[in-house]
Design a protein around this motif. Structure first.
Motif, mmCIF file in Angstrom:
data_model
loop_
_atom_site.group_PDB
_atom_site.id
_atom_site.type_symbol
_atom_site.label_atom_id
_atom_site.label_comp_id
_atom_site.label_asym_id
_atom_site.label_seq_id
_atom_site.Cartn_x
_atom_site.Cartn_y
_atom_site.Cartn_z
ATOM 1 N N GLY A 218 38.820 47.122 33.946
ATOM 2 C CA GLY A 218 39.504 46.337 35.237
ATOM 3 C C GLY A 218 38.967 46.937 36.418
ATOM 4 O O GLY A 218 38.801 46.453 37.578
ATOM 5 N N GLY A 219 38.604 48.305 36.541
ATOM 6 C CA GLY A 219 38.047 49.170 37.590
ATOM 7 C C GLY A 219 36.534 48.638 37.944
ATOM 8 O O GLY A 219 36.383 48.390 39.197
ATOM 9 N N VAL A 321 31.176 39.541 32.203
ATOM 10 C CA VAL A 321 30.859 40.650 30.904
ATOM 11 C C VAL A 321 32.562 41.343 30.952
ATOM 12 O O VAL A 321 32.783 41.676 29.545
ATOM 13 N N VAL A 322 32.973 41.675 31.904
ATOM 14 C CA VAL A 322 34.270 42.477 31.699
ATOM 15 C C VAL A 322 35.304 41.373 31.251
ATOM 16 O O VAL A 322 36.114 41.818 30.233
ATOM 17 N N MET A 323 35.309 40.290 31.405
ATOM 18 C CA MET A 323 36.461 39.237 30.875
ATOM 19 C C MET A 323 35.955 39.022 29.252
ATOM 20 O O MET A 323 36.796 38.903 28.518
ATOM 21 N N ALA A 343 44.240 38.381 31.105
ATOM 22 C CA ALA A 343 45.007 38.527 32.012
ATOM 23 C C ALA A 343 45.385 39.881 33.165
ATOM 24 O O ALA A 343 45.232 40.226 34.293
ATOM 25 N N PHE A 344 45.190 40.861 32.244
ATOM 26 C CA PHE A 344 45.362 42.175 32.672
ATOM 27 C C PHE A 344 44.203 42.815 33.584
ATOM 28 O O PHE A 344 44.110 42.998 34.585
ATOM 29 N N ALA A 345 42.877 42.180 33.063
ATOM 30 C CA ALA A 345 41.658 42.592 33.778
ATOM 31 C C ALA A 345 41.502 41.647 34.943
ATOM 32 O O ALA A 345 41.068 42.239 36.096
ATOM 33 N N THR A 346 42.008 40.507 34.948
ATOM 34 C CA THR A 346 42.040 39.619 35.963
ATOM 35 C C THR A 346 42.975 40.045 37.065
ATOM 36 O O THR A 346 42.563 39.927 38.241
ATOM 37 N N THR A 347 44.032 40.526 36.901
ATOM 38 C CA THR A 347 45.025 40.917 37.667
ATOM 39 C C THR A 347 44.430 42.147 38.472
ATOM 40 O O THR A 347 44.445 42.255 39.615
#
Length: 419
Positions: A218-219, A321-323, A343-347
């Motif tokens: 997420g960072g 890539v993160v998603m 959803a967590f990474a998107t937030t």
């Protein structure tokens, strides 16, 4: 379970095309209004500080909605969530052209941001589903479609600005097109079967906020989103104020950023197959930081265009890539799952859009807009060490999961220790 769920076929053919269409539409909604920021600023009579606070509304709406979007997708399916949010977001766009104060613009952006945010999570969940069914690393392709959408929206915005078309009339045209296409592609959006499976142990069963690897991923998305938001919200204004460009020409800076990002993402599958996800992220961070630094430090308008174009290349792979990695981290044994993790990474990524406008606006008011954008270039460079740290924790999670499978008692002790 016997038989084939009708939606299972949606991962190929028409399903992939529909997901591509969803990404295009989401990008078009963003690309249509962001380059009209100078016109909206003049319309509401806002300076850089007040404008930054108004733009904050879109990020507030995105974050608030994306927190729940994963649960909505798990409960109702990504198709339903994407369709409803896409139509609602299109309907909200024309209201921006009616704003006459910073407060009104900020409130309208909260609602629009919420709809775009829910749609973003839903289309990424559908993209992960299609990726699993094809067995190919095609998330960059989907995100390329998003970039082409922002390109189409920004070019349309430049044309509208050049023709002297008021934002209100311009946004009505965009809303009719986007809303109609959303309804047209809805039936083909692939969704996982909404199975009710027992809670799983191990890495896929842990809450996302208890997993360091997801925080670090997420960072990465956070740093990239701050940079993307800076390009979207401030590149046109930077061109107008710092390089003496017209509004129409300034809007094309973001178009260059979107073009290079989209074209780079088209090559994502081959590059990921050859170099792997970590090298894509680390190399991209170096390129993106160099591009933004060039754009703000070189006084030439041509180098400003070139710098934002190079930044688009460097930032191209961060989000897809993160998603993909986040969705894979939440995959269940039945082949589904990952909605919470996406959803967590998107937030977290949307937190970048939340922090970006006031950060750039505030620093610009205290110093200058070039200094503010230079600070964004430094943030992009942080993607490298965050990627390395995320890889370390991912390996630990995998090792823990393997030990849990081989020695259940030992695995339970490890999971209690890890929280």
């Amino acid at each position: 379970m016997t038989g084939t769920h009708p939606d299972r076929a949606g991962g190929r053919g028409p399903g992939i095309i529909a997901v591509l269409g969803a990404f295009v539409l989401n990008g078009a909604l963003l690309g249509s209004w962001a380059p009209r920021v100078p016109a909206l600023a003049a319309q509401i009579g806002a300076d850089e500080g007040a404008l930054g606070l108004s733009l904050l509304g879109a990020s507030v709406g995105m974050i608030a909605a994306s927190i729940l979007a994963g649960r909505l997708c798990a409960a109702f399916g990504a198709r339903v969530v994407m369709t409803v949010s896409g139509v609602a977001g299109s309907a909200m766009l024309p209201a921006l052209g009616l704003a006459r104060s910073p407060a009104t613009l900020g409130l309208l952006l909260i609602v629009l941001g919420a709809m775009v945010g829910v749609m973003d999570v839903a289309m990424n969940v559908s993209g992960v589903t299609a990726t699993r069914r094809t067995g190919r690393a095609i998330m960059p392709l989907f995100h390329a479609a998003f970039s082409f959408g922002t390109l189409a929206g920004s070019v349309g915005a430049a044309v509208a600005a050049g023709q002297g078309l008021a934002p209100s009339r311009h946004f009505v045209i965009v809303a009719v097109i986007c809303g109609g296409v959303t309804v047209g592609i809805a039936r083909w959006i692939p969704v996982e079967e909404l199975l009710r499976v027992p809670a799983e142990s191990g890495r896929a069963g842990r809450a996302p906020f208890r997993r360091p690897a997801l925080w670090l991923l997420g960072g990465v998305a956070l740093c990239a989103s701050i940079a993307e938001g800076a390009a979207a919200d401030w590149s046109a204004l930077f061109g107008v104020q710092e390089r003496g460009l017209s509004e129409a020409t300034g809007a094309l800076i973001y178009s260059c950023f979107s073009i290079t990002m989209a074209c780079t993402r088209l090559c994502g599958e081959a590059i990921q197959r050859r170099w792997g996800a970590p090298r894509m992220l680390i190399g991209g961070a170096a390129i993106g930081g160099l591009g933004l630094a060039t754009a703000v430090m070189a006084p030439s308008p041509a180098l400003t265009f070139a710098g934002f174009a190079v930044a688009g290349v460097g930032l191209a792979y961060a989000s897809p890539v993160v998603m993909e990695l986040s969705g894979e981290a939440g995959r269940r044994t039945d082949g589904g799952g990952g909605e919470r993790e996406v959803a967590f990474a998107t937030t977290i990524a949307y937190s970048g859009f939340l922090l970006g406008p006031p950060m750039v606006g505030g620093v610009a008011e205290l110093t200058s807009l070039p200094v503010a954008l230079g600070a964004v270039a430094v943030l992009v460079l942080l993607i490298g060490p965050l990627t390395l740290a995320a890889g370390t924790f991912r390996r630990r999670e995998l090792s823990s999961a393997e030990e849990s499978a081989a020695n259940p008692a030992r695995g339970r002790a490890i999971r209690r220790k890890m929280g």
